[in-house]
Design a protein around this motif. Structure first.
Motif, short mmCIF file in Angstrom:
data_model
loop_
_atom_site.label_atom_id
_atom_site.label_comp_id
_atom_site.label_asym_id
_atom_site.label_seq_id
_atom_site.Cartn_x
_atom_site.Cartn_y
_atom_site.Cartn_z
N PHE A 1 0.84 -1.20 0.00
CA PHE A 1 0.00 0.00 0.00
C PHE A 1 0.87 1.25 0.00
N LEU A 2 1.88 1.24 0.87
CA LEU A 2 2.73 2.41 1.03
C LEU A 2 3.50 2.74 -0.25
N ILE A 3 4.08 1.73 -0.86
CA ILE A 3 4.83 1.95 -2.11
C ILE A 3 3.88 2.41 -3.21
N THR A 4 2.75 1.75 -3.32
CA THR A 4 1.77 2.10 -4.36
C THR A 4 1.31 3.54 -4.21
N SER A 5 1.05 3.95 -2.97
CA SER A 5 0.57 5.33 -2.76
C SER A 5 1.63 6.35 -3.15
N LYS A 6 2.90 5.97 -3.08
CA LYS A 6 3.98 6.89 -3.43
C LYS A 6 4.11 7.08 -4.94
N VAL A 7 3.89 6.02 -5.72
CA VAL A 7 4.17 6.10 -7.17
C VAL A 7 2.92 6.10 -8.05
N THR A 8 1.75 5.91 -7.47
CA THR A 8 0.54 5.76 -8.29
C THR A 8 0.15 7.03 -9.04
N ASP A 9 0.40 8.20 -8.48
CA ASP A 9 0.01 9.43 -9.18
C ASP A 9 0.79 9.67 -10.47
N PRO A 10 2.11 9.56 -10.46
CA PRO A 10 2.81 9.79 -11.73
C PRO A 10 2.76 8.60 -12.69
N ALA A 11 2.58 7.39 -12.16
CA ALA A 11 2.62 6.18 -13.00
C ALA A 11 1.32 6.01 -13.79
N LYS A 12 1.42 5.33 -14.93
CA LYS A 12 0.22 5.00 -15.71
C LYS A 12 -0.55 3.87 -15.04
N LYS A 13 0.19 2.89 -14.50
CA LYS A 13 -0.43 1.73 -13.87
C LYS A 13 0.57 1.14 -12.90
N VAL A 14 0.09 0.66 -11.74
CA VAL A 14 0.93 -0.01 -10.76
C VAL A 14 0.30 -1.35 -10.45
N VAL A 15 1.10 -2.41 -10.49
CA VAL A 15 0.59 -3.75 -10.18
C VAL A 15 1.54 -4.47 -9.24
N PHE A 16 1.01 -5.46 -8.55
CA PHE A 16 1.84 -6.36 -7.75
C PHE A 16 2.19 -7.55 -8.63
N GLY A 17 3.46 -7.91 -8.66
CA GLY A 17 3.90 -9.07 -9.42
C GLY A 17 5.15 -8.74 -10.21
N ASN A 18 5.53 -9.69 -11.07
CA ASN A 18 6.73 -9.50 -11.88
C ASN A 18 6.38 -8.85 -13.21
N ARG A 19 7.37 -8.69 -14.05
CA ARG A 19 7.17 -8.04 -15.35
C ARG A 19 6.15 -8.79 -16.20
N GLU A 20 6.21 -10.11 -16.16
CA GLU A 20 5.25 -10.91 -16.94
C GLU A 20 3.82 -10.68 -16.45
N ASP A 21 3.64 -10.61 -15.13
CA ASP A 21 2.32 -10.34 -14.57
C ASP A 21 1.80 -8.99 -15.07
N LEU A 22 2.69 -8.01 -15.11
CA LEU A 22 2.32 -6.68 -15.61
C LEU A 22 1.86 -6.77 -17.06
N GLU A 23 2.62 -7.45 -17.90
CA GLU A 23 2.29 -7.56 -19.33
C GLU A 23 0.95 -8.27 -19.53
N VAL A 24 0.70 -9.32 -18.77
CA VAL A 24 -0.58 -10.04 -18.88
C VAL A 24 -1.73 -9.10 -18.55
N LEU A 25 -1.59 -8.35 -17.47
CA LEU A 25 -2.66 -7.44 -17.06
C LEU A 25 -2.87 -6.31 -18.07
N LEU A 26 -1.78 -5.75 -18.58
CA LEU A 26 -1.90 -4.67 -19.56
C LEU A 26 -2.60 -5.15 -20.82
N MET A 27 -2.22 -6.32 -21.31
CA MET A 27 -2.87 -6.84 -22.52
C MET A 27 -4.31 -7.23 -22.24
N HIS A 28 -4.58 -7.76 -21.06
CA HIS A 28 -5.98 -8.07 -20.69
C HIS A 28 -6.82 -6.81 -20.77
#
Length: 169
Positions: free
Chosen positions: A83-110
């Motif tokens: 929660f703490l990390i996400t709250s720090k970077v969520t405003d400037p970031a396009k998307k924040v997810v928990f997991g590895n790079r592959e998890d991120l790619e799966v979610l973005l394509m979904h």
């Protein structure tokens, strides 16, 4: 030139619609945050130290980036730390997810597939391009078939000169 010797592009005249899934691939930088880097000796989360390190993150580094939060060490991390990390970077970031790079790619394509308007492909013969420069998660192709099957007349995979028929309605 007589019609007898005229060169015809059979692919162009076939009514086949080429669909390149990489057109849906979200562009932008991908950045990972390893929680290990915020732990005491890379192993223990001390709340006061952890909070100080998170406060010192330059959030602008994550501007318009797709961010994935993970821990490369096998340690117990309390849920509030994410929660703490996400709250720090969520405003400037396009998307924040928990997991590895592959998890991120799966979610973005979904998300890209679920929000894309496929209506232009209704009742068409569709060829999904087989090769791409981007690393598209296999799950994206599964989701693409789910979206296209009720719409299209037929679906093929590969290249126009050598495709694999998937189904015909």
């Amino acid at each position: 030139m007589s019609e007898e010797f005229e060169i015809k592009n059979k692919v162009a005249n076939s009514g086949l619609v080429n669909f390149d899934i990489t057109d849906l691939y979200p562009k932008g930088k991908r950045l990972g945050i390893d929680i290990k880097d915020f732990l005491w000796e890379g192993m223990i989360l001390k709340e006061k130290d952890f909070r100080e390190k998170i406060a010192n993150i330059d959030a602008e580094v994550y501007r318009d980036a797709y961010v994935y939060i993970y821990c490369s060490e096998d340690v117990i991390i309390p849920l509030w730390a994410y929660f703490l990390i996400t709250s720090k970077v969520t405003d400037p970031a396009k998307k924040v997810v928990f997991g590895n790079r592959e998890d991120l790619e799966v979610l973005l394509m979904h998300n890209a597939i679920q929000t894309y308007d496929f209506s232009e492909l209704r009742d068409k013969r569709v060829l999904v391009k087989g090769c791409s420069d981007e690393s598209i998660p296999n799950n994206a192709y599964v989701e693409l078939v789910e979206q296209l099957k009720p719409l299209v007349k037929s679906l093929m995979f590969g290249e126009a000169c050598s495709n694999v028929p998937i189904f015909k309605n």
